[in-house]
Design a protein around this motif. Structure first.
Motif, PDB file in Angstrom:
ATOM      1  N   ALA A 151       0.837  -1.205   0.000  1.00  0.00           N
ATOM      2  CA  ALA A 151       0.000   0.000   0.000  1.00  0.00           C
ATOM      3  C   ALA A 151       0.871   1.254   0.000  1.00  0.00           C
ATOM      4  O   ALA A 151       0.552   2.255  -0.665  1.00  0.00           O
TER       5      ALA A 151
ATOM      6  N   ARG B 254      -1.950   4.636 -10.217  1.00  0.00           N
ATOM      7  CA  ARG B 254      -2.388   4.639  -8.821  1.00  0.00           C
ATOM      8  C   ARG B 254      -3.912   4.725  -8.733  1.00  0.00           C
ATOM      9  O   ARG B 254      -4.551   4.033  -7.950  1.00  0.00           O
ATOM     10  N   SER B 255      -4.480   5.592  -9.557  1.00  0.00           N
ATOM     11  CA  SER B 255      -5.943   5.739  -9.563  1.00  0.00           C
ATOM     12  C   SER B 255      -6.616   4.426  -9.955  1.00  0.00           C
ATOM     13  O   SER B 255      -7.608   4.016  -9.339  1.00  0.00           O
TER      14      SER B 255
ATOM     15  N   ASN C 170      -6.248   1.904  -7.044  1.00  0.00           N
ATOM     16  CA  ASN C 170      -7.155   2.229  -5.938  1.00  0.00           C
ATOM     17  C   ASN C 170      -8.598   1.890  -6.284  1.00  0.00           C
ATOM     18  O   ASN C 170      -9.369   1.449  -5.427  1.00  0.00           O
TER      19      ASN C 170
END
Length: 482
Positions: free
Chosen positions: A268, A281-282, A285
Motif C-alpha cells: 500500500a 495509482r488511480s 485504488n
C-alpha cells in the motif's frame, strides 16, 4: 427498534386469500408490533375492485401506506410478495408516499421473475374457478389442502376455503394468466432494504430452492429461513413461528459487509508513493475499493448475476472480491480484450445464454437450480462444460450447445483470473513491483526516480516491498480475507 415506536407491518395475502389470512399472525404479534392486513383488488372485502396487474395492486396498497405515520415494514405472502417487492423498488427510487420502509418479510413469495407454476397445474386451477357452486366448493377446499404440509385446524381450513370462494373469478384468472407471468426481474433489480425470506420445506413450487434462485438475488441484505413441515400457507400453518422470525429479524443487527482483499502495508505504501504513475495509482485504488453488496447488474439480470457468482465461487473463490459484478460492469461498458470465439455471440449475450444454459442443465440433471447445488455437483457440471460435454436440449432451456459452452467457460475462467491478478492484493502476493517503475516526476534515475537500478538476480531495490508470505496451507479465500 429500541427507542422508537414499533414499525407497522402491512401484510399482503396469497392468491385466493384475504386480509383474514393474517388473523393468526395479528394475534401472535399482539403487543409487539402493529399489524395491518390489507385486501388486494379482487379478493376479500375488495372483491368488487378492479385492477389486477401487479402495478395496479401496488397502487392500491401505496395509497393505504401513504395514510400511515412512522416507519413500516411490508409482508408479502406468495402473490403479495411480488407486489411487496414492486413497492420496495418504488420506495427505494424515492416515492415520497412510500418513505419509511424499514424491512421486507417475504413468505413463500412469488418472485419478480415469472412464477414457476407447472402449466398443467395452472390449467387445473383455471378450469374450475367458473364452474358450478358445488364444483367450486370442492375444488377450493382441495386447493387449500394441497397447499399445506399438514392438515389445518378445521376453522382455519374453512376460513381459507371461504376466502377462495369469495375471490372474484376475474382476479383469480388474471393472476394465473398474467400477474404470475409478469417478468419484473430487471425492474425490481437489487434492493437494499433488509429482507427476511421464509419458505416451507413442503412447498412444491415456491419452496427454499425457488426462493434462493429467484428471490434472494434481488435482495442485497436478504436472509432465507426454511420452516420444516410447512407447505405454502405459513401464516395459517405456523403463525407463532412466523411471528418469532419477524421479531427476531426486526431486532437483529445488520449482516456485516465483507471486507475487500487485504493489501499488505508495504505494498500500500508503494502504491501511494511517487514512484507510481498517478493514472496507475488511480486504477489500482479503484480495483482495491470494496464492492457494493447491492450492485445492480446492467448486462445481466439479478438471477443471472447470482448464477455467475456461484460459478466464480467454484472457479476462483476470493473473499471480498465480487468478480461477477465486475464482469457485468465490463460487459455493460463494452470493454473487452478485443476478440472472442467466432462461434459465440457478443460477450454480453454469450454470458446470459451460457448462465441460463448452465442453470437449465442443473434443473434437468438434479431438478434443482444451479445456485443451490452442493459444490461437488456444481463442479461436475462445470467440468462437463469445460470438456464440451454439457448438452442441454433447447426444450429444457439450453441456449448454447456443448461446444459453445466450452468456449464460454474458457472465457469465463480467463475473466476471473484477469480480474483477480489485476487486483493490488494479488500483485502483492505475486511480489510484482513493476508498478513502481514510472512515476510522474521527470527526475533522473540518479536521484532515485523512476525505474530500477539493480538488475542482477536476487538484488531487489531498497524501495521494493518485502515479499508477502501467506500462512502455509491457507486456501486462497482465507488468505484474501485477512
Amino acid at each position: 427498534m429500541t427507542g422508537r415506536a414499533p414499525d407497522t407491518l402491512f401484510c399482503l395475502h396469497f392468491l385466493g386469500g384475504s386480509a383474514r389470512t393474517w388473523t393468526p399472525l395479528v394475534e401472535a404479534l399482539a403487543g409487539a408490533m402493529r399489524v395491518v392486513p390489507l385486501d388486494l383488488p379482487g379478493f376479500g372485502d375488495a372483491r368488487e375492485e378492479s385492477g389486477y396487474s401487479v402495478d395496479a395492486m401496488a397502487d392500491r396498497i401505496a395509497g393505504a401506506i401513504a395514510a400511515r405515520s412512522g416507519p413500516y415494514r411490508l409482508a408479502g405472502h406468495s402473490m403479495g410478495a411480488k407486489v411487496a417487492l414492486t413497492l420496495a423498488r418504488r420506495a427505494e427510487d424515492g416515492d415520497t408516499h412510500l418513505a419509511g420502509l424499514s424491512g421486507l418479510v417475504l413468505v413463500s413469495g412469488s418472485p419478480p421473475s415469472p412464477e414457476p407454476i407447472p402449466e398443467d397445474r395452472r390449467s387445473r386451477m383455471l378450469s374450475w374457478i367458473d364452474a358450478d357452486s358445488e364444483t367450486r366448493a370442492r375444488e377450493a377446499r382441495k386447493f387449500v389442502q394441497a397447499n399445506v404440509g399438514a392438515s389445518l385446524p378445521s376453522d382455519l381450513e374453512d376460513l381459507a376455503t371461504d376466502d377462495v370462494l369469495r375471490a372474484a373469478p376475474a382476479a383469480w384468472k388474471a393472476w394465473l394468466d398474467s400477474g404470475a407471468r409478469e417478468d419484473l426481474c430487471r425492474r425490481v433489480g437489487v434492493l437494499r432494504t433488509p429482507a427476511l425470506v421464509l419458505a416451507g420445506s413442503a412447498d412444491a413450487d415456491l419452496g427454499p430452492d425457488a426462493q434462493a434462485a429467484l428471490t434472494l438475488p434481488h435482495l442485497a441484505h436478504g436472509h432465507l429461513a426454511t420452516v420444516d413441515g410447512v407447505g405454502h400457507l405459513l401464516p395459517l400453518e405456523k403463525p407463532d413461528a412466523l411471528a418469532r422470525a419477524i421479531l427476531d429479524h426486526a431486532a437483529g443487527p445488520s449482516e456485516p459487509r465483507a471486507a475487500p482483499p487485504t493489501i499488505p502495508p508495504g505494498y500500500a505504501d508503494l502504491i501511494a508513493s511517487d514512484r507510481v504513475n498517478s493514472r496507475l495509482r488511480s486504477a489500482l485504488n479503484e480495483r482495491a475499493a470494496a464492492d457494493d453488496p447491492a450492485y445492480a447488474p446492467q448486462a445481466l439480470d439479478p438471477v443471472e448475476l447470482a448464477i455467475l457468482r456461484a460459478v466464480f465461487a467454484r472457479v476462483l473463490p476470493v473473499a471480498g472480491l465480487d468478480a461477477a459484478a465486475r464482469v457485468d460492469a465490463r460487459l455493460a461498458a463494452g470493454r473487452g480484450d478485443g476478440w472472442r470465439f467466432i462461434a459465440l455471440p457478443a460477450d454480453d449475450e454469450a454470458y446470459r445464454a451460457a448462465l441460463r444454459t448452465l442453470d437449465a442443465a442443473s434443473r434437468a440433471t438434479h431438478e434443482r437450480p444451479f445456485v443451490v447445488l452442493a459444490g461437488d455437483r456444481q463442479d461436475a457440471l462445470l467440468t462437463l462444460a469445460q470438456k464440451g460435454e454439457l448438452a442441454v436440449p433447447p426444450a429444457l432451456g439450453g441456449r448454447l450447445d456443448a461446444d459453445r459452452m466450452r468456449f464460454w467457460f474458457e472465457d469465463a475462467r480467463a475473466d476471473a483470473a484477469r480480474l483477480y491478478l489485476s487486483h493490488p492484493a494479488a500483485l502483492a502476493r505475486l511480489g510484482f513491483s513493476g508498478i513502481g517503475a514510472g512515476g510522474d516526476s521527470p527526475a533522473p534515475i540518479a536521484r532515485g526516480l523512476p525505474g530500477f537500478t539493480n538488475t542482477r538476480l536476487d538484488t531487489p531495490e531498497p524501495w521494493e516491498p518485502k515479499p508477502w508470505k501467506p500462512e502455509p496451507s491457507k486456501p486462497l479465500a482465507e488468505e484474501s480475507a485477512r
